[in-house]
Design a protein around this motif. Sequence first.
Motif, PDB file in Angstrom:
ATOM      1  N   THR A 102      -4.136  16.313   5.270  1.00 27.68           N
ATOM      2  CA  THR A 102      -4.930  15.111   4.982  1.00 27.68           C
ATOM      3  C   THR A 102      -3.981  13.979   4.623  1.00 27.68           C
ATOM      4  O   THR A 102      -3.074  14.157   3.795  1.00 27.68           O
ATOM      5  CB  THR A 102      -5.903  15.343   3.806  1.00 27.68           C
ATOM      6  N   VAL A 103      -4.193  12.817   5.252  1.00 29.13           N
ATOM      7  CA  VAL A 103      -3.365  11.633   4.995  1.00 29.13           C
ATOM      8  C   VAL A 103      -4.292  10.464   4.700  1.00 29.13           C
ATOM      9  O   VAL A 103      -5.264  10.232   5.428  1.00 29.13           O
ATOM     10  CB  VAL A 103      -2.457  11.303   6.193  1.00 29.13           C
ATOM     11  N   CYS A 104      -3.988   9.716   3.631  1.00 26.93           N
ATOM     12  CA  CYS A 104      -4.784   8.542   3.255  1.00 26.93           C
ATOM     13  C   CYS A 104      -3.859   7.377   2.937  1.00 26.93           C
ATOM     14  O   CYS A 104      -2.754   7.562   2.423  1.00 26.93           O
ATOM     15  CB  CYS A 104      -5.641   8.835   2.022  1.00 26.93           C
ATOM     16  N   GLY A 105      -4.336   6.191   3.238  1.00 27.67           N
ATOM     17  CA  GLY A 105      -3.616   4.970   2.880  1.00 27.67           C
ATOM     18  C   GLY A 105      -4.444   4.149   1.912  1.00 27.67           C
ATOM     19  O   GLY A 105      -5.636   3.937   2.132  1.00 27.67           O
ATOM     20  N   ARG A 106      -3.812   3.689   0.825  1.00 25.18           N
ATOM     21  CA  ARG A 106      -4.506   2.902  -0.194  1.00 25.18           C
ATOM     22  C   ARG A 106      -3.652   1.709  -0.590  1.00 25.18           C
ATOM     23  O   ARG A 106      -2.447   1.842  -0.815  1.00 25.18           O
ATOM     24  CB  ARG A 106      -4.780   3.745  -1.451  1.00 25.18           C
ATOM     25  N   TYR A 107      -4.309   0.539  -0.623  1.00 25.34           N
ATOM     26  CA  TYR A 107      -3.635  -0.627  -1.185  1.00 25.34           C
ATOM     27  C   TYR A 107      -3.481  -0.440  -2.694  1.00 25.34           C
ATOM     28  O   TYR A 107      -4.180   0.373  -3.312  1.00 25.34           O
ATOM     29  CB  TYR A 107      -4.432  -1.903  -0.910  1.00 25.34           C
ATOM     30  N   THR A 108      -2.609  -1.233  -3.263  1.00 20.90           N
ATOM     31  CA  THR A 108      -2.370  -1.101  -4.702  1.00 20.90           C
ATOM     32  C   THR A 108      -3.602  -1.478  -5.521  1.00 20.90           C
ATOM     33  O   THR A 108      -3.735  -1.055  -6.671  1.00 20.90           O
ATOM     34  CB  THR A 108      -1.191  -1.991  -5.127  1.00 20.90           C
ATOM     35  N   TYR A 109      -4.508  -2.261  -4.938  1.00 16.51           N
ATOM     36  CA  TYR A 109      -5.736  -2.625  -5.662  1.00 16.51           C
ATOM     37  C   TYR A 109      -6.898  -1.705  -5.324  1.00 16.51           C
ATOM     38  O   TYR A 109      -8.038  -1.974  -5.701  1.00 16.51           O
ATOM     39  CB  TYR A 109      -6.121  -4.079  -5.387  1.00 16.51           C
ATOM     40  N   TYR A 131       0.837  -1.193   0.000  1.00 19.93           N
ATOM     41  CA  TYR A 131       0.000   0.000   0.000  1.00 19.93           C
ATOM     42  C   TYR A 131       0.873   1.243   0.000  1.00 19.93           C
ATOM     43  O   TYR A 131       2.074   1.189   0.297  1.00 19.93           O
ATOM     44  CB  TYR A 131      -0.955   0.002   1.192  1.00 19.93           C
ATOM     45  N   GLU A 132       0.250   2.359  -0.329  1.00 16.36           N
ATOM     46  CA  GLU A 132       0.957   3.629  -0.365  1.00 16.36           C
ATOM     47  C   GLU A 132       0.274   4.623   0.563  1.00 16.36           C
ATOM     48  O   GLU A 132      -0.930   4.514   0.831  1.00 16.36           O
ATOM     49  CB  GLU A 132       0.993   4.186  -1.786  1.00 16.36           C
ATOM     50  N   VAL A 133       1.062   5.573   1.042  1.00 16.01           N
ATOM     51  CA  VAL A 133       0.567   6.618   1.928  1.00 16.01           C
ATOM     52  C   VAL A 133       0.637   7.948   1.176  1.00 16.01           C
ATOM     53  O   VAL A 133       1.681   8.302   0.604  1.00 16.01           O
ATOM     54  CB  VAL A 133       1.388   6.698   3.226  1.00 16.01           C
ATOM     55  N   GLN A 134      -0.485   8.650   1.179  1.00 16.32           N
ATOM     56  CA  GLN A 134      -0.567   9.932   0.488  1.00 16.32           C
ATOM     57  C   GLN A 134      -0.766  11.048   1.509  1.00 16.32           C
ATOM     58  O   GLN A 134      -1.672  10.980   2.336  1.00 16.32           O
ATOM     59  CB  GLN A 134      -1.716   9.941  -0.515  1.00 16.32           C
ATOM     60  N   VAL A 135       0.106  12.077   1.453  1.00 14.63           N
ATOM     61  CA  VAL A 135       0.009  13.241   2.337  1.00 14.63           C
ATOM     62  C   VAL A 135      -0.332  14.452   1.484  1.00 14.63           C
ATOM     63  O   VAL A 135       0.317  14.714   0.469  1.00 14.63           O
ATOM     64  CB  VAL A 135       1.323  13.489   3.097  1.00 14.63           C
ATOM     65  N   LYS A 136      -1.353  15.182   1.902  1.00 10.34           N
ATOM     66  CA  LYS A 136      -1.793  16.352   1.147  1.00 10.34           C
ATOM     67  C   LYS A 136      -1.777  17.586   2.043  1.00 10.34           C
ATOM     68  O   LYS A 136      -2.382  17.587   3.112  1.00 10.34           O
ATOM     69  CB  LYS A 136      -3.206  16.140   0.605  1.00 10.34           C
ATOM     70  N   LEU A 137      -1.034  18.614   1.597  1.00 17.25           N
ATOM     71  CA  LEU A 137      -0.998  19.930   2.225  1.00 17.25           C
ATOM     72  C   LEU A 137      -1.229  20.974   1.139  1.00 17.25           C
ATOM     73  O   LEU A 137      -1.110  20.673  -0.046  1.00 17.25           O
ATOM     74  CB  LEU A 137       0.350  20.183   2.905  1.00 17.25           C
ATOM     75  N   PRO A 138      -1.499  22.212   1.524  1.00 20.45           N
ATOM     76  CA  PRO A 138      -1.620  23.266   0.501  1.00 20.45           C
ATOM     77  C   PRO A 138      -0.313  23.416  -0.273  1.00 20.45           C
ATOM     78  O   PRO A 138       0.780  23.285   0.298  1.00 20.45           O
ATOM     79  CB  PRO A 138      -1.935  24.517   1.311  1.00 20.45           C
ATOM     80  N   ALA A 139      -0.427  23.651  -1.566  1.00 20.77           N
ATOM     81  CA  ALA A 139       0.781  23.797  -2.394  1.00 20.77           C
ATOM     82  C   ALA A 139       1.576  25.040  -2.013  1.00 20.77           C
ATOM     83  O   ALA A 139       2.790  25.093  -2.185  1.00 20.77           O
ATOM     84  CB  ALA A 139       0.390  23.857  -3.871  1.00 20.77           C
ATOM     85  N   THR A 140       0.898  26.052  -1.450  1.00 20.92           N
ATOM     86  CA  THR A 140       1.565  27.306  -1.106  1.00 20.92           C
ATOM     87  C   THR A 140       1.119  27.739   0.283  1.00 20.92           C
ATOM     88  O   THR A 140      -0.069  27.693   0.610  1.00 20.92           O
ATOM     89  CB  THR A 140       1.219  28.414  -2.117  1.00 20.92           C
ATOM     90  N   LEU A 141       2.097  28.180   1.113  1.00 22.34           N
ATOM     91  CA  LEU A 141       1.815  28.694   2.446  1.00 22.34           C
ATOM     92  C   LEU A 141       2.303  30.134   2.542  1.00 22.34           C
ATOM     93  O   LEU A 141       3.292  30.504   1.905  1.00 22.34           O
ATOM     94  CB  LEU A 141       2.508  27.845   3.513  1.00 22.34           C
ATOM     95  N   THR A 142       1.658  30.956   3.354  1.00 20.10           N
ATOM     96  CA  THR A 142       2.083  32.342   3.581  1.00 20.10           C
ATOM     97  C   THR A 142       2.361  32.529   5.054  1.00 20.10           C
ATOM     98  O   THR A 142       1.869  31.775   5.902  1.00 20.10           O
ATOM     99  CB  THR A 142       0.996  33.338   3.131  1.00 20.10           C
ATOM    100  N   ILE A 143       3.130  33.557   5.362  1.00 23.28           N
ATOM    101  CA  ILE A 143       3.463  33.818   6.763  1.00 23.28           C
ATOM    102  C   ILE A 143       2.275  34.350   7.538  1.00 23.28           C
ATOM    103  O   ILE A 143       2.297  34.410   8.768  1.00 23.28           O
ATOM    104  CB  ILE A 143       4.656  34.798   6.865  1.00 23.28           C
ATOM    105  N   LEU A 144       1.201  34.742   6.810  1.00 20.33           N
ATOM    106  CA  LEU A 144       0.012  35.257   7.479  1.00 20.33           C
ATOM    107  C   LEU A 144      -0.997  34.156   7.792  1.00 20.33           C
ATOM    108  O   LEU A 144      -1.952  34.371   8.531  1.00 20.33           O
ATOM    109  CB  LEU A 144      -0.653  36.336   6.612  1.00 20.33           C
ATOM    110  N   ILE A 185       7.552  20.739   6.090  1.00 17.78           N
ATOM    111  CA  ILE A 185       7.687  19.342   5.689  1.00 17.78           C
ATOM    112  C   ILE A 185       6.718  18.506   6.519  1.00 17.78           C
ATOM    113  O   ILE A 185       6.628  18.669   7.741  1.00 17.78           O
ATOM    114  CB  ILE A 185       9.123  18.829   5.904  1.00 17.78           C
ATOM    115  N   ALA A 186       5.996  17.622   5.856  1.00 16.69           N
ATOM    116  CA  ALA A 186       5.066  16.720   6.543  1.00 16.69           C
ATOM    117  C   ALA A 186       5.429  15.286   6.206  1.00 16.69           C
ATOM    118  O   ALA A 186       5.699  14.949   5.050  1.00 16.69           O
ATOM    119  CB  ALA A 186       3.616  16.995   6.121  1.00 16.69           C
ATOM    120  N   SER A 187       5.442  14.431   7.209  1.00 19.30           N
ATOM    121  CA  SER A 187       5.695  13.001   7.015  1.00 19.30           C
ATOM    122  C   SER A 187       4.618  12.224   7.761  1.00 19.30           C
ATOM    123  O   SER A 187       4.105  12.673   8.796  1.00 19.30           O
ATOM    124  CB  SER A 187       7.087  12.604   7.516  1.00 19.30           C
ATOM    125  N   ALA A 188       4.266  11.061   7.215  1.00 22.62           N
ATOM    126  CA  ALA A 188       3.190  10.266   7.813  1.00 22.62           C
ATOM    127  C   ALA A 188       3.537   8.791   7.747  1.00 22.62           C
ATOM    128  O   ALA A 188       4.202   8.325   6.817  1.00 22.62           O
ATOM    129  CB  ALA A 188       1.868  10.525   7.085  1.00 22.62           C
TER     130      ALA A 188
END
Length: 375
Positions: free
Chosen positions: A280-287, A260-273, A352-355
């Motif tokens: 969001t983190v999801c796990g999916r088997y290859t099937y 299975y694979e782990v998918q981590v999703k964050l905003p593509a762009t962050l601001t200091i404000l 950086i986000a890791s899951a």
Amino acid sequence: MGQCEWVWEAAGGGTQGLLYKHLCLLLIQPKRPARNMWSCALTLCLLLTAFPGGDPAPPDPKYMLLVPTVLHGGSEEKFCLLLSHLNESVVVTLTMGLERQNETLLEKQVMEKEDDSCVTFMTPKLDAPEVAYLTLLVDGDSLHFTSRRSVLIKPVQNLVFVQTDKPIYKPGQKVQFRIVSLDENFYPVSEKFPAVYITDPQGNRISQWLNVELKKGLTQEFFQLSPEPTLGTYSLIVEREKGAPVTHSFSVEEYVLPKYEVQVKLPATLTILGQEVPVTVCGRYTYGKPVLGRINVRVCRKFSDRYNLCQGEEDGVCEEISQRADPNGCISDVVNTKVFQMRRAGYEMKIIASAKITEDGTGVLGGCSWEPNEQ
């Protein structure tokens, strides 16, 4: 206002002639014929319409035969016969004809105008389905009629189910199975099977049990797989004294942990404000199915100068999330950016986000990391 007075004289004498549907003679004697003649005549027409004369024709004799279209061989069945409007004494006969035999199910004399009866009878035992013909004969002095219809007689066949404790086995495991026999009403019944055997993927018979008898409709057996069996689909076959055999399949495979694979999703762009970072983190088997388990997420902002860190010192500021995955294999949460000191120098200008996901049942760990674009 004028009134009409009626004098009834039934033909042949007596005032009850109308009640017995005889022809009646109606004499009209109005007190004031000039004013009430038309109203009295109208009333007369209504009375003549409401009380017609003459005898109706007697209804024709009728019958109704109720019997199932499908009968079970060697069991009790029932038919019902209704006769109505008979005008004479008749003899009623009902016979059932098969290819090799005929049987009289009913023979009686009916003297009443109405007759309603239900009769229980035993159907013959058959090895194969057969069409039978029911013939109804009603015979009297002047009344004669015959009716013929077909029914299907099927041999009684119990329902047999074969179950294994699981669909897939590893080499060297024990295959446990049970055989259940039920009648058509799903009650357990005793039954004896000449042979029960297992064949490998090449069709070779590798184990068998002879004269297996089900007590109270259930029996249980097991089969031990060898350490190096032929991999593939095996068949468990139950032979019956009558009817087609019952087959159940199971597989023997080398067990490989699903990937299975782990998918981590964050905003593509962050601001200091920005005050929050959605994660969001999801796990999916290859099937395609979701991975169920516990998800641990670590969201960090690293120091820009990490070469002067002491041993054991953190190389950045981090926030951790630990939750169980929902039925879709995902978690969603937000991280407050206050801990990252977004306006302060000395940090990298990225998050950086890791899951990691710990899979239920196996404890297998899988993970990934994700970095948004620099600003």
